[in-house]
Scaffold this active site. Sequence first.
Site, mmCIF file in Angstrom:
data_model
loop_
_atom_site.group_PDB
_atom_site.id
_atom_site.type_symbol
_atom_site.label_atom_id
_atom_site.label_comp_id
_atom_site.label_asym_id
_atom_site.label_seq_id
_atom_site.Cartn_x
_atom_site.Cartn_y
_atom_site.Cartn_z
ATOM 1 N N ASP A 131 0.861 -1.175 0.000
ATOM 2 C CA ASP A 131 0.000 0.000 0.000
ATOM 3 C C ASP A 131 0.904 1.235 0.000
ATOM 4 O O ASP A 131 1.622 1.481 0.973
ATOM 5 C CB ASP A 131 -0.898 -0.030 1.240
ATOM 6 N N HIS A 132 0.853 2.007 -1.078
ATOM 7 C CA HIS A 132 1.773 3.140 -1.206
ATOM 8 C C HIS A 132 1.477 4.245 -0.183
ATOM 9 O O HIS A 132 2.285 5.175 -0.013
ATOM 10 C CB HIS A 132 1.692 3.719 -2.628
ATOM 11 N N ARG A 133 0.343 4.158 0.500
ATOM 12 C CA ARG A 133 0.044 5.162 1.514
ATOM 13 C C ARG A 133 0.885 4.974 2.772
ATOM 14 O O ARG A 133 1.129 5.925 3.513
ATOM 15 C CB ARG A 133 -1.447 5.112 1.879
ATOM 16 N N CYS A 189 4.049 3.649 2.948
ATOM 17 C CA CYS A 189 5.479 3.833 2.761
ATOM 18 C C CYS A 189 5.770 4.170 1.312
ATOM 19 O O CYS A 189 4.898 4.067 0.447
ATOM 20 C CB CYS A 189 6.256 2.579 3.173
#
Length: 450
Positions: A420-422, A424
């Site tokens: 999940d790019h949110r 890291c």
Amino acid sequence: MPVVREFRLPDLGEGLTGAEVVRWLVEVGEVIAVDQPVVEVETAKAVVEVPCPYGGVVTARYGEEGEEIAVGAPLVTVAVAPADGASLLVEAAAGMLAEAAAEVERPLVGYGVAEPGKGGRRRRVGGAVPGPVSAAVPAVVPVVVPAPAPVVRTVPGVVPVISPLVRRLAREQGVDLAALSGSGPDGLIMRADVERAVAVKAVALTAPTAPAAPTAPGPVAREGVVPLRGLRKAVAEKLGRSHREIPAVTCWVDTDATELMLLRRQLNAAPGPKVSVLALLARICTVALARFPELNSSVTEDGSGIIRHPAVHLGFAAQGRRGLVVPVVRDAHARTTEQLGEELGRLTEAARDGSLTPAELTGGTFTLNNYGVFGVDGSTPILNHPEAAMLGVGRIVAKPWVHEGELAVREVVQLSFTFDHRVCDGGTAGGFLRFVADCVERPGTLLRQL
């Protein structure tokens, strides 16, 4: 007089709102004991048996097999006796027990203690036809009436059948017991009544019929629609939500797993439990998550924060009889490699036989997905919402590989990492994947972390 009590589908936990009826375990008119399972239902998490808190005579069932029932909706009704009454079976049991005794080696005399080793729900007790019912069926919770009247006249809606043999024969032959008139005492349905109905049905089926009028060819059958129910519906909703809400990114790396496979062979040559590749990878994941705790997390429901999980509850994809499921190894970070292997093996077996509980399928914080068992190299999986990361492992296969400056045949695996790019950026995700790959290529690296 008996009191008819309604048992509603209880809350099966984890916020479930309903369940699909898989299989009824009792029939209308059957005598059940307190806490006896009456139905098998499929929730979004698992297939479970639901016990009824009342003992007595089942007077009604709600819901057909394949139908979904909401939590709190009626499931069954049971005629329960007052505490000071006499048994409902006083007159009816003796005639049916005599019939059953002539047909089986161990006569069915009621619903008492289960036969040892059989695990069935129909209670069997050896011996001849009993005397007083109170002595013959001590485990039954009696349904009472002021006078010893048969069940058919005491509880409306109860089919006048006592023998499980008669019920089984009717079920196998497709005979509706409610439509029969019994020839036994007080209208009790006997085996001969069912056999007579079967014979009538056979005659009707073999009777000549007038030839059908010619008809024009009908339209080609339309495409069938398979409804989303139970586990499939839950999976569809969860993956759809994950795809909509989570900005997922996947990165991957080819890795030389030759040394890891050598280590496994060395470990399994020593006395003790065998160590699987999955157990070794699980141990590597727990060490990697200790170095990169950002990835053992999830985003809050409203998206305003990130929850860091102090413990690693490791989910892993397993193929069960109901499809793909994700059992969870609790506190994986606190287990040794052998302990991880034992728990992974236990949960995998439970997935295969469909005995996983809802608690064993929820609460994961990170998922290990070994899709190499399907013979594929790579994948870009959808995250298991609300988890923030997943490590994928492809098949381990011999390939040409440059090792120490020379071309050699090595055992190579592709590792993929979806996150999940949110929670890291790519540097953290790449660092995690590179550390995992280093541990696979040089398992001795793990000694620095233990």
